[in-house]
Design an enzyme around this catalytic site. Sequence first.
Site, PDB file in Angstrom:
ATOM      1  N   CYS A  63      36.738  36.676  46.101  1.00  0.00           N
ATOM      2  CA  CYS A  63      37.057  38.097  45.901  1.00  0.00           C
ATOM      3  C   CYS A  63      37.909  38.645  47.039  1.00  0.00           C
ATOM      4  O   CYS A  63      38.952  39.246  46.808  1.00  0.00           O
ATOM      5  CB  CYS A  63      35.764  38.892  45.767  1.00  0.00           C
ATOM      6  SG  CYS A  63      36.058  40.659  45.762  1.00  0.00           S
TER       7      CYS A  63
ATOM      8  N   GLU B 140      46.712  40.117  34.493  1.00  0.00           N
ATOM      9  CA  GLU B 140      46.961  40.894  35.715  1.00  0.00           C
ATOM     10  C   GLU B 140      48.200  40.375  36.457  1.00  0.00           C
ATOM     11  O   GLU B 140      49.051  41.152  36.892  1.00  0.00           O
ATOM     12  CB  GLU B 140      45.733  40.844  36.633  1.00  0.00           C
ATOM     13  CG  GLU B 140      44.560  41.617  36.047  1.00  0.00           C
ATOM     14  CD  GLU B 140      43.310  41.611  36.914  1.00  0.00           C
ATOM     15  OE1 GLU B 140      42.430  42.445  36.680  1.00  0.00           O
ATOM     16  OE2 GLU B 140      43.196  40.766  37.831  1.00  0.00           O
TER      17      GLU B 140
ATOM     18  N   TYR C  48      41.755  37.675  32.184  1.00  0.00           N
ATOM     19  CA  TYR C  48      41.953  38.644  33.272  1.00  0.00           C
ATOM     20  C   TYR C  48      43.119  38.235  34.184  1.00  0.00           C
ATOM     21  O   TYR C  48      44.015  39.021  34.460  1.00  0.00           O
ATOM     22  CB  TYR C  48      40.723  38.673  34.184  1.00  0.00           C
ATOM     23  CG  TYR C  48      39.525  39.431  33.718  1.00  0.00           C
ATOM     24  CD1 TYR C  48      39.303  40.735  34.147  1.00  0.00           C
ATOM     25  CD2 TYR C  48      38.555  38.832  32.918  1.00  0.00           C
ATOM     26  CE1 TYR C  48      38.161  41.429  33.780  1.00  0.00           C
ATOM     27  CE2 TYR C  48      37.415  39.524  32.541  1.00  0.00           C
ATOM     28  CZ  TYR C  48      37.223  40.822  32.977  1.00  0.00           C
ATOM     29  OH  TYR C  48      36.091  41.494  32.613  1.00  0.00           O
TER      30      TYR C  48
ATOM     31  N   CYS D 198      40.043  39.458  43.911  1.00  0.00           N
ATOM     32  CA  CYS D 198      40.095  40.899  43.607  1.00  0.00           C
ATOM     33  C   CYS D 198      40.879  41.727  44.619  1.00  0.00           C
ATOM     34  O   CYS D 198      41.710  42.549  44.234  1.00  0.00           O
ATOM     35  CB  CYS D 198      38.682  41.484  43.560  1.00  0.00           C
ATOM     36  SG  CYS D 198      37.435  40.391  42.921  1.00  0.00           S
TER      37      CYS D 198
HETATM   38  P1  NDP Z   1      39.230  34.165  31.581  1.00  0.00           P
HETATM   39  O1  NDP Z   1      38.006  33.507  31.108  1.00  0.00           O
HETATM   40  O2  NDP Z   1      39.304  35.649  31.640  1.00  0.00           O
HETATM   41  O3  NDP Z   1      40.467  33.677  30.724  1.00  0.00           O
HETATM   42  C1  NDP Z   1      40.764  32.330  30.554  1.00  0.00           C
HETATM   43  C2  NDP Z   1      41.905  32.236  29.580  1.00  0.00           C
HETATM   44  O4  NDP Z   1      42.350  30.902  29.500  1.00  0.00           O
HETATM   45  C3  NDP Z   1      41.520  32.668  28.190  1.00  0.00           C
HETATM   46  O5  NDP Z   1      42.587  33.397  27.653  1.00  0.00           O
HETATM   47  C4  NDP Z   1      41.323  31.340  27.472  1.00  0.00           C
HETATM   48  O6  NDP Z   1      41.571  31.415  26.109  1.00  0.00           O
HETATM   49  C5  NDP Z   1      42.373  30.490  28.138  1.00  0.00           C
HETATM   50  N1  NDP Z   1      42.102  29.071  28.103  1.00  0.00           N
HETATM   51  C6  NDP Z   1      41.007  28.426  28.554  1.00  0.00           C
HETATM   52  N2  NDP Z   1      41.138  27.096  28.421  1.00  0.00           N
HETATM   53  C7  NDP Z   1      42.348  26.896  27.877  1.00  0.00           C
HETATM   54  C8  NDP Z   1      43.060  25.736  27.478  1.00  0.00           C
HETATM   55  N3  NDP Z   1      42.550  24.529  27.631  1.00  0.00           N
HETATM   56  N4  NDP Z   1      44.295  25.890  26.941  1.00  0.00           N
HETATM   57  C9  NDP Z   1      44.827  27.113  26.783  1.00  0.00           C
HETATM   58  N5  NDP Z   1      44.199  28.239  27.134  1.00  0.00           N
HETATM   59  C10 NDP Z   1      42.972  28.140  27.677  1.00  0.00           C
HETATM   60  O7  NDP Z   1      39.506  33.492  33.006  1.00  0.00           O
HETATM   61  P2  NDP Z   1      40.491  33.842  34.190  1.00  0.00           P
HETATM   62  O8  NDP Z   1      40.927  32.537  34.734  1.00  0.00           O
HETATM   63  O9  NDP Z   1      41.519  34.818  33.777  1.00  0.00           O
HETATM   64  O10 NDP Z   1      39.518  34.554  35.226  1.00  0.00           O
HETATM   65  C11 NDP Z   1      38.321  33.898  35.647  1.00  0.00           C
HETATM   66  C12 NDP Z   1      37.205  34.905  35.780  1.00  0.00           C
HETATM   67  O11 NDP Z   1      37.426  35.702  36.929  1.00  0.00           O
HETATM   68  C13 NDP Z   1      37.120  35.885  34.621  1.00  0.00           C
HETATM   69  O12 NDP Z   1      36.238  35.434  33.639  1.00  0.00           O
HETATM   70  C14 NDP Z   1      36.629  37.152  35.248  1.00  0.00           C
HETATM   71  O13 NDP Z   1      35.262  37.242  35.076  1.00  0.00           O
HETATM   72  C15 NDP Z   1      36.983  37.018  36.709  1.00  0.00           C
HETATM   73  N6  NDP Z   1      38.063  37.955  37.047  1.00  0.00           N
HETATM   74  C16 NDP Z   1      37.807  39.283  36.986  1.00  0.00           C
HETATM   75  C17 NDP Z   1      38.778  40.189  37.284  1.00  0.00           C
HETATM   76  C18 NDP Z   1      38.475  41.632  37.209  1.00  0.00           C
HETATM   77  O14 NDP Z   1      37.305  42.006  37.204  1.00  0.00           O
HETATM   78  N7  NDP Z   1      39.477  42.504  37.105  1.00  0.00           N
HETATM   79  C19 NDP Z   1      40.125  39.783  37.670  1.00  0.00           C
HETATM   80  C20 NDP Z   1      40.309  38.362  37.669  1.00  0.00           C
HETATM   81  C21 NDP Z   1      39.301  37.483  37.368  1.00  0.00           C
HETATM   82  P3  NDP Z   1      40.481  31.967  25.049  1.00  0.00           P
HETATM   83  O15 NDP Z   1      40.362  33.435  25.278  1.00  0.00           O
HETATM   84  O16 NDP Z   1      41.108  31.628  23.745  1.00  0.00           O
HETATM   85  O17 NDP Z   1      39.225  31.221  25.315  1.00  0.00           O
END
Ligand code: NDP
Length: 462
Positions: A43, A184, A180, A48
């Site tokens: 974070c 972002e 996310y 963050c």
């Molecule tokens: P997320 O879980 O938000 O998103 C992951 C994305 O990757 C989804 O769109 C998913 O698709 C896609 N995906 C996963 N595997 C594959 C694959 N093999 N091929 C193609 N696409 C894929 O994770 P992030 O990495 O964005 O962030 C991690 C975590 O960090 C978040 O869950 C969140 O909790 C936290 N975070 C919070 C923030 C905030 O509070 N503002 C800011 C940044 C991070 P699908 O949706 O179809 O599964």
Amino acid sequence: MSSFDYDLFVIGGGSGGVRSARLAASMGKKVAIAEEYRFGGTCVIRGCVPKKLFVYASQFHEHFEDAAGFGWSVGESSFDWKKLIAAKDQEIARLEGLYRKGLTNAGAEQIESRAEIAGPNSVRIVKTGKIVTAERIIIAVGGEANYHKSLPGHELCISSNEAFHLEELPRKIVIAGGGYIAVEFANIFHGLGVETTLIYRGKEILSRFDQDVRRGLHQAMEAKGIRILCTDVIEEVSKSDTGALNVRTLNNGVLEADQVMLALGRDPYTKSLGLETAGVAVNARGAIIVDQYSRTNVPSIFALGDVTDRVQLTPVAIHEAMCFIETEYKNNPTSPDHDMIATAVFSQPEIGTVGMSEEEAAKAFAEIEIYKAEFRPMKATLSGRAEKMIMKLIVNAADRKVVGAHILGHDAGEMAQLLGITLKAGCTKDDFDRTMAVHPTAAEELVTMYSPSYRVRGGERV
Ligand code: NDP
């Protein structure tokens, strides 16, 4: 006198780890906390906090443009990526210092080394090879970016970690993912002048959010000039003779970019942590399995935050740490409450949300009422910006409780925090209706939507 070296040993100096170590130490417990990289965790160091600083940086060009509508003429402007990185690094160093100071003042010993589980009550300090013992151990090592190792050319790609330290601002970037981080960073890079393409496998970005804000954000991002390719994936990344990256996609041919960023979720950081030596159980994703008090199957070992893959959010890890302290050191068994967590996506425009999406509520309740407002925010009238704000309340018709609130627009994150209190308190739509508006604000829409826009009964819109 305890027979252990420590009352508590915490592995991982992120949000959950530091909070539990600091609180336990301030209660007079003998505490050590080990961190292999920098105190503050994802974070503070590469998540963050620097992200939000980047978001601010990326908004200035719109502020400069908007200024004209209010009578200002802004002269030539230019952006210096290296200056931003230096300023950000300075702020992160300051915050890391504060985290360390808090631990020092509380009397917690800080160990700058990777640490691994060596048994139910023992930990190996990797730097020295020394084994120490503790009555209780907390694992709070967080998560790591999914590097998508099955993707040919994944080694040419960056994750959000590297995005915070790029030597040069890329000219063109392709970002994979629709969550996310992908959303972002697409806005950040675009705002800083980078030609940005987002590529997402699903039909609409931000799969776990309400459909209206997903669609609204998608449209707003495209209107700004961010290219969004849905129902597509990257099949291969390769380097051309000129050093540019060629991104072969399934449905959109080959894209050229200077950087490719993968934001495909984060995995629990449990590899080689020695969990098997103590028999700590993990799930199929490698996340540590815990009970309602964050205790693993080994009674002396606890796990907090992203490594448990409950809800990957900083405030949740901190809350879990505080519940651990209540339960283990204050004789007050307290389970973390993961219900109704307000959250924000710092996209541009921002999303603020709490509770159920319309789609979730339609499945959970026989009848729901949807109150929806879509309007041009006041500032946009003079700035001439074509953006729309969306506000949406989801109400369970049976008891009038507001079960979901979703906002797209400026300060949505700030509003979500306050809506979080009202929804957590179980406020009904009548409570919202009774509340006097604050005028002129965008948030007043939340208390002035008197008639439902539509109802959903048995899953069907009526
Ligand atoms: P997320 O879980 O938000 O998103 C992951 C994305 O990757 C989804 O769109 C998913 O698709 C896609 N995906 C996963 N595997 C594959 C694959 N093999 N091929 C193609 N696409 C894929 O994770 P992030 O990495 O964005 O962030 C991690 C975590 O960090 C978040 O869950 C969140 O909790 C936290 N975070 C919070 C923030 C905030 O509070 N503002 C800011 C940044 C991070 P699908 O949706 O179809 O599964």
